[in-house]
Design an enzyme around this catalytic site. Structure first.
Site, PDB file in Angstrom:
ATOM      1  N   SER A   1       0.826  -1.199   0.000  1.00  0.00           N
ATOM      2  CA  SER A   1       0.000   0.000   0.000  1.00  0.00           C
ATOM      3  C   SER A   1       0.871   1.265   0.000  1.00  0.00           C
ATOM      4  O   SER A   1       1.664   1.467  -0.909  1.00  0.00           O
ATOM      5  CB  SER A   1      -0.963  -0.045   1.194  1.00  0.00           C
ATOM      6  OG  SER A   1      -2.008   0.872   1.045  1.00  0.00           O
TER       7      SER A   1
ATOM      8  N   ASP B   1      -9.680  -5.424  -4.402  1.00  0.00           N
ATOM      9  CA  ASP B   1      -9.088  -4.410  -3.534  1.00  0.00           C
ATOM     10  C   ASP B   1     -10.014  -3.199  -3.508  1.00  0.00           C
ATOM     11  O   ASP B   1     -10.158  -2.500  -4.513  1.00  0.00           O
ATOM     12  CB  ASP B   1      -7.699  -4.027  -4.054  1.00  0.00           C
ATOM     13  CG  ASP B   1      -6.911  -3.168  -3.081  1.00  0.00           C
ATOM     14  OD1 ASP B   1      -7.528  -2.363  -2.363  1.00  0.00           O
ATOM     15  OD2 ASP B   1      -5.672  -3.308  -3.050  1.00  0.00           O
TER      16      ASP B   1
ATOM     17  N   HIS C   1      -7.522  -5.891  -0.166  1.00  0.00           N
ATOM     18  CA  HIS C   1      -6.341  -5.044   0.004  1.00  0.00           C
ATOM     19  C   HIS C   1      -5.368  -5.646   1.012  1.00  0.00           C
ATOM     20  O   HIS C   1      -4.161  -5.643   0.801  1.00  0.00           O
ATOM     21  CB  HIS C   1      -6.778  -3.649   0.470  1.00  0.00           C
ATOM     22  CG  HIS C   1      -5.667  -2.652   0.524  1.00  0.00           C
ATOM     23  ND1 HIS C   1      -5.004  -2.196  -0.599  1.00  0.00           N
ATOM     24  CD2 HIS C   1      -5.095  -2.004   1.581  1.00  0.00           C
ATOM     25  CE1 HIS C   1      -4.075  -1.325  -0.254  1.00  0.00           C
ATOM     26  NE2 HIS C   1      -4.108  -1.187   1.068  1.00  0.00           N
TER      27      HIS C   1
END
Length: 317
Positions: free
Chosen positions: A136, A268, A297
């Site tokens: 991320s 995601d 995610h």
């Protein structure tokens, strides 16, 4: 002093001197012979920020450096740190400034400082031939680190981007498929109004896909996400939203020369994969793309049993 007083004083002194010796001996007995030492330390950056890091495993083994997502800490890599350290690798993970156990400083909550802080850890530990893995926001940190520090210094061997934010999350005229600014403004408003509840909502909902029908919900995972988030500083997290959503890292990705694995889940809900991993793979010259159908995610946690062996295969390739 009478003879009795002298004897008492001598006995007291002997007992006092014996305590440290016994304590040292006990410590040695509790440390298995040949066991790897786990060091948890801090490094001070050039602008005076103390960055917490973990450094586990043999110091002469190939290092894998993990970069965590927003608003978490190096603890988010537990499943990977344990997996790889017992595969014989040296594993390193740090808490980003304003996150986890690192200093809750007021400034420097941007991708430039994130990458510089990561480089400070690398240089302090003198990591070479390293694999850098970012999740991320940590993927954005890896992208800038590799482009500005890792490659120029000859310290990085490979990179892995997992559910990562580059090249640019924000919807703009040149990035029409990006996420509208209203979404990120909503993050900021929710954080400022009730950070504790906001973090609980994110963890129990879209981050791990626990809001999907039939999802296997883990309260432990939710509480652990919340715990990590609340350890960090509200100001760093608030400003970090701009850092991960509005930083254009197209040029960083174009600079990549090392073999890079780009991977993400198709479900995601935080970072849409069509505007992230698909573009990353196009911009990075020596990249391998792998999309996991239906994964969320936070797939490194929910699907560690699948992800870890795949990461290992790429590292060993």
């Amino acid at each position: 002093m009478t003879r009795r007083q002298a004897l008492v004083a001598g006995a007291t002194l002997s007992a006092a001197m014996a305590i440290p010796a016994f304590a040292a001996e006990e410590t040695n007995l509790n440390t298995p012979e040949g066991a790897s030492q786990m060091a948890q330390e801090f490094v001070r950056t050039k602008d005076g920020v103390e960055i917490f890091y973990k450094d586990w495993g043999p110091k002469d083994a190939q290092p894998i450096h993990f970069h965590h997502g927003w608003p978490l800490s190096s603890d988010d890599w537990d499943a990977q740190l344990l997996f790889f350290v017992y595969k014989g690798y040296r594993v390193v993970a740090h808490d980003r400034r304003g996150h986890g156990r690192s200093s809750q400083v007021s400034g420097g909550n941007d991708m430039d400082h994130y990458a510089a802080d990561a480089s400070a850890v690398v240089e302090h530990l003198d990591l070479r031939n390293a694999i850098h893995i970012g999740h991320s926001t940590g993927g954005g940190e890896v992208a800038r680190y590799v482009a500005r520090y890792g490659q120029p210094q000859g310290r990085v061997a490979k990179a892995i981007l997992v559910s990562s934010v580059p090249p640019l999350m924000l919807k703009t005229a040149s990035n029409p498929d990006g996420t509208p600014i209203e979404v990120f403004n909503g993050y900021r408003e929710a954080l400022a109004a009730n950070r504790a509840q906001f973090y609980l909502d994110v963890a129990s909902g879209p981050f791990y896909g626990f809001n999907r029908p039939g999802a296997k919900v883990s309260q432990g995972i939710i509480y652990n996400w919340w715990r990590q988030g609340m350890m960090g500083g509200a100001k760093a997290h608030y400003e970090g939203i701009k850092a991960f959503s509005e930083t254009d890292q197209t040029d960083d990705l174009k600079e990549f020369r090392v073999p890079t694995l780009v991977t993400q889940g198709s479900d995601d809900q935080i970072v849409p994969y069509k505007d992230a991993s698909l573009l990353q793979a196009k911009l990075i010259k020596n990249s391998t793309l792998k999309i996991y159908d239906g994964y969320p995610h936070g797939m490194l946690t929910t699907h560690a049993d699948v992800l870890n062996p795949d990461l290992l295969t790429f590292i060993k390739s």
